[in-house]
Design a protein around this motif. Structure first.
Motif, PDB file in Angstrom:
ATOM      1  N   LYS A 172       0.889  -0.958   0.119  1.00  0.00           N
ATOM      2  CA  LYS A 172       0.156  -0.136  -0.572  1.00  0.00           C
ATOM      3  C   LYS A 172       0.982   1.117  -0.204  1.00  0.00           C
ATOM      4  N   ALA A 173       0.285   2.433  -0.655  1.00  0.00           N
ATOM      5  CA  ALA A 173       0.745   3.308  -0.264  1.00  0.00           C
ATOM      6  C   ALA A 173       0.548   4.314   0.671  1.00  0.00           C
ATOM      7  N   ASN A 174       1.810   4.559   1.372  1.00  0.00           N
ATOM      8  CA  ASN A 174       2.331   4.921   3.008  1.00  0.00           C
ATOM      9  C   ASN A 174       2.563   6.381   3.156  1.00  0.00           C
ATOM     10  N   ILE A 175       0.982   7.318   3.487  1.00  0.00           N
ATOM     11  CA  ILE A 175       2.207   8.680   3.163  1.00  0.00           C
ATOM     12  C   ILE A 175       1.828   8.796   4.895  1.00  0.00           C
ATOM     13  N   ASN A 176       2.677   9.718   5.575  1.00  0.00           N
ATOM     14  CA  ASN A 176       2.954  10.477   6.431  1.00  0.00           C
ATOM     15  C   ASN A 176       3.812  11.641   5.945  1.00  0.00           C
ATOM     16  N   LEU A 177       3.377  12.420   6.088  1.00  0.00           N
ATOM     17  CA  LEU A 177       4.515  13.452   5.594  1.00  0.00           C
ATOM     18  C   LEU A 177       3.225  15.032   6.628  1.00  0.00           C
ATOM     19  N   VAL A 178       4.579  15.433   7.240  1.00  0.00           N
ATOM     20  CA  VAL A 178       3.748  17.410   7.424  1.00  0.00           C
ATOM     21  C   VAL A 178       5.287  18.496   6.503  1.00  0.00           C
ATOM     22  N   VAL A 179       3.913  19.448   6.321  1.00  0.00           N
ATOM     23  CA  VAL A 179       4.690  19.772   5.071  1.00  0.00           C
ATOM     24  C   VAL A 179       4.135  21.445   5.746  1.00  0.00           C
ATOM     25  N   GLY A 180       5.341  22.163   6.727  1.00  0.00           N
ATOM     26  CA  GLY A 180       3.957  23.672   6.758  1.00  0.00           C
ATOM     27  C   GLY A 180       3.922  23.670   7.993  1.00  0.00           C
ATOM     28  N   ASP A 181       2.694  23.270   7.692  1.00  0.00           N
ATOM     29  CA  ASP A 181       1.699  23.541   8.659  1.00  0.00           C
ATOM     30  C   ASP A 181       0.465  22.380   8.029  1.00  0.00           C
ATOM     31  N   ALA A 182       1.074  21.320   7.505  1.00  0.00           N
ATOM     32  CA  ALA A 182      -0.293  20.892   6.827  1.00  0.00           C
ATOM     33  C   ALA A 182       0.248  19.718   6.633  1.00  0.00           C
ATOM     34  N   TYR A 183      -0.324  18.256   8.268  1.00  0.00           N
ATOM     35  CA  TYR A 183      -0.395  17.208   8.363  1.00  0.00           C
ATOM     36  C   TYR A 183      -1.718  16.192   6.905  1.00  0.00           C
ATOM     37  N   ILE A 184      -0.544  15.488   6.213  1.00  0.00           N
ATOM     38  CA  ILE A 184      -0.723  14.752   5.229  1.00  0.00           C
ATOM     39  C   ILE A 184      -0.574  13.334   5.189  1.00  0.00           C
ATOM     40  N   ARG A 185      -1.855  12.382   4.788  1.00  0.00           N
ATOM     41  CA  ARG A 185      -2.321  10.811   5.202  1.00  0.00           C
ATOM     42  C   ARG A 185      -2.568  10.551   4.422  1.00  0.00           C
ATOM     43  N   ASN A 186      -3.084   9.339   3.953  1.00  0.00           N
ATOM     44  CA  ASN A 186      -3.883   8.591   3.126  1.00  0.00           C
ATOM     45  C   ASN A 186      -3.822   7.193   3.703  1.00  0.00           C
ATOM     46  N   VAL A 187      -5.456   6.697   2.777  1.00  0.00           N
ATOM     47  CA  VAL A 187      -6.273   5.506   3.573  1.00  0.00           C
ATOM     48  C   VAL A 187      -6.338   4.941   2.507  1.00  0.00           C
ATOM     49  N   THR A 188      -5.698   3.403   1.627  1.00  0.00           N
ATOM     50  CA  THR A 188      -6.378   3.510   0.409  1.00  0.00           C
ATOM     51  C   THR A 188      -7.257   2.460   0.020  1.00  0.00           C
ATOM     52  N   THR A 189      -7.873   2.476  -1.155  1.00  0.00           N
ATOM     53  CA  THR A 189      -8.860   1.396  -1.629  1.00  0.00           C
ATOM     54  C   THR A 189      -8.436   1.590  -3.345  1.00  0.00           C
ATOM     55  N   ASP A 190      -9.695   0.161  -3.028  1.00  0.00           N
ATOM     56  CA  ASP A 190      -9.082  -0.479  -4.365  1.00  0.00           C
ATOM     57  C   ASP A 190     -10.028   0.168  -5.363  1.00  0.00           C
ATOM     58  N   ILE A 191      -9.420   0.096  -6.846  1.00  0.00           N
ATOM     59  CA  ILE A 191      -9.803   0.619  -7.904  1.00  0.00           C
ATOM     60  C   ILE A 191     -10.145  -0.529  -9.419  1.00  0.00           C
ATOM     61  N   ARG A 192     -11.115  -0.066  -9.764  1.00  0.00           N
ATOM     62  CA  ARG A 192     -11.072  -0.951 -11.440  1.00  0.00           C
ATOM     63  C   ARG A 192     -10.342  -0.412 -12.068  1.00  0.00           C
ATOM     64  N   PHE A 193      -9.331  -1.587 -12.805  1.00  0.00           N
ATOM     65  CA  PHE A 193      -8.692  -1.278 -13.570  1.00  0.00           C
ATOM     66  C   PHE A 193      -9.717  -0.236 -15.307  1.00  0.00           C
TER      67      PHE A 193
END
Length: 280
Positions: free
Chosen positions: A133-154
């Motif tokens: 899975k992509a695993n994003i946990n990033l702080v940039v300035g005053d923003a905290y960015i994270r993700n929750v993965t889901t499946d997609i159709r081709f």
């Protein structure tokens, strides 16, 4: 040992320990304020923050500006001046170079493999390593960015599903929990809702079929119970087809322009579906 030597010894030890302590603090993963209430209640419908009626904020340092640029690309500008572009494909660009861009793999309208090299943080919502899975946990300035993965159709439903090919990106800014659902193809599970936590603002695709049908998407939005719902990714059916799935528990308004400025204090008390100019 004489007291003065003991003091010097303690000071010397503290000096050596300080850099290690600072390094440990830097390596410590950020804590999500939006997830805090969701960890032990996987089947709950999370209540959104109830603030004052939607109105221009007057105090500094709390306003987040969201601008619809096209398709599923929004520009998010933080109080600290960080610029984020969602589902960045290189066609819809903020007026200034973004600090961060997020992408999803569903179609080339949602990503580019040749972003401007001046963009400091290019966040893929998928992993190039099979099975991960992509695993994003990033702080940039005053923003905290994270993700929750889901499946997609081709592409266009051909060839089955691509596991964890989509990411719901969550931006925690000035106390707000802001979510971009990306190219959501399947209804969310209890585990997804737990990972997401509270969303005060949510950007939702309303195409009626390329992602999910209006009925399925409306169930997701009703459960998230966000204060501010921003439609995006409209192809074919009018926005009214999506809006018609909601009853008196939701307000609906068409914006005079493509931007809205919001803060914790100015969130609407009643969930508001706010259709920005360009989405209609």
């Amino acid at each position: 040992m004489k007291p003065q030597y003991l003091i010097l010894a303690i000071a010397s030890l503290a000096a050596f320990a300080a850099p290690d302590l600072a390094a440990a603090q830097e390596q410590r993963p950020p804590v999500s304020q939006c997830q805090a209430i969701a960890q032990t209640i996987p089947k709950a419908t999370l209540a959104s923050f109830s603030g004052a009626p939607l109105m221009p904020a007057v105090s500094e340092g709390e306003d987040v500006k969201l601008t619809f640029l096209g398709h599923s690309t929004f520009e998010i500008e933080t109080p600290g001046g960080i610029v984020i572009a969602t589902d960045y494909n290189g066609w819809y660009r903020p007026a200034t170079m973004p600090d961060v861009v997020t992408m999803n793999k569903a179609h080339t309208t949602h990503y580019t493999l040749t972003p401007d090299p001046g963009i400091k943080h290019v966040l893929h919502g998928w992993s190039d390593i099979p099975g991960e899975k992509a695993n994003i946990n990033l702080v940039v300035g005053d923003a905290y960015i994270r993700n929750v993965t889901t499946d997609i159709r081709f592409s266009y439903g051909l060839g089955g599903a691509h596991e964890n090919g989509n990411s719901i990106f969550i931006f925690e800014i000035a106390g707000l929990c802001i979510g971009h659902l990306g190219h959501l193809h399947y209804e969310l599970t209890d585990a997804h809702y737990t990972e997401i936590g509270r969303l005060d603002v949510v950007m939702v695709p309303v195409d009626g079929g390329l992602t999910m049908g209006a009925d399925s998407m409306s169930r997701v939005i009703k459960r998230l119970r966000s204060s501010l719902i921003l439609p995006m990714h409209r192809r074919g059916p009018p926005v009214e087809a999506f809006v018609s799935m909601f009853g008196k528990d939701f307000d609906v308004a068409n914006a005079p322009d493509a931007s809205i400025t919001v803060s914790m204090r100015t969130l609407p008390k009643k969930p508001l579906i706010y259709v920005l100019k360009g989405v209609q």
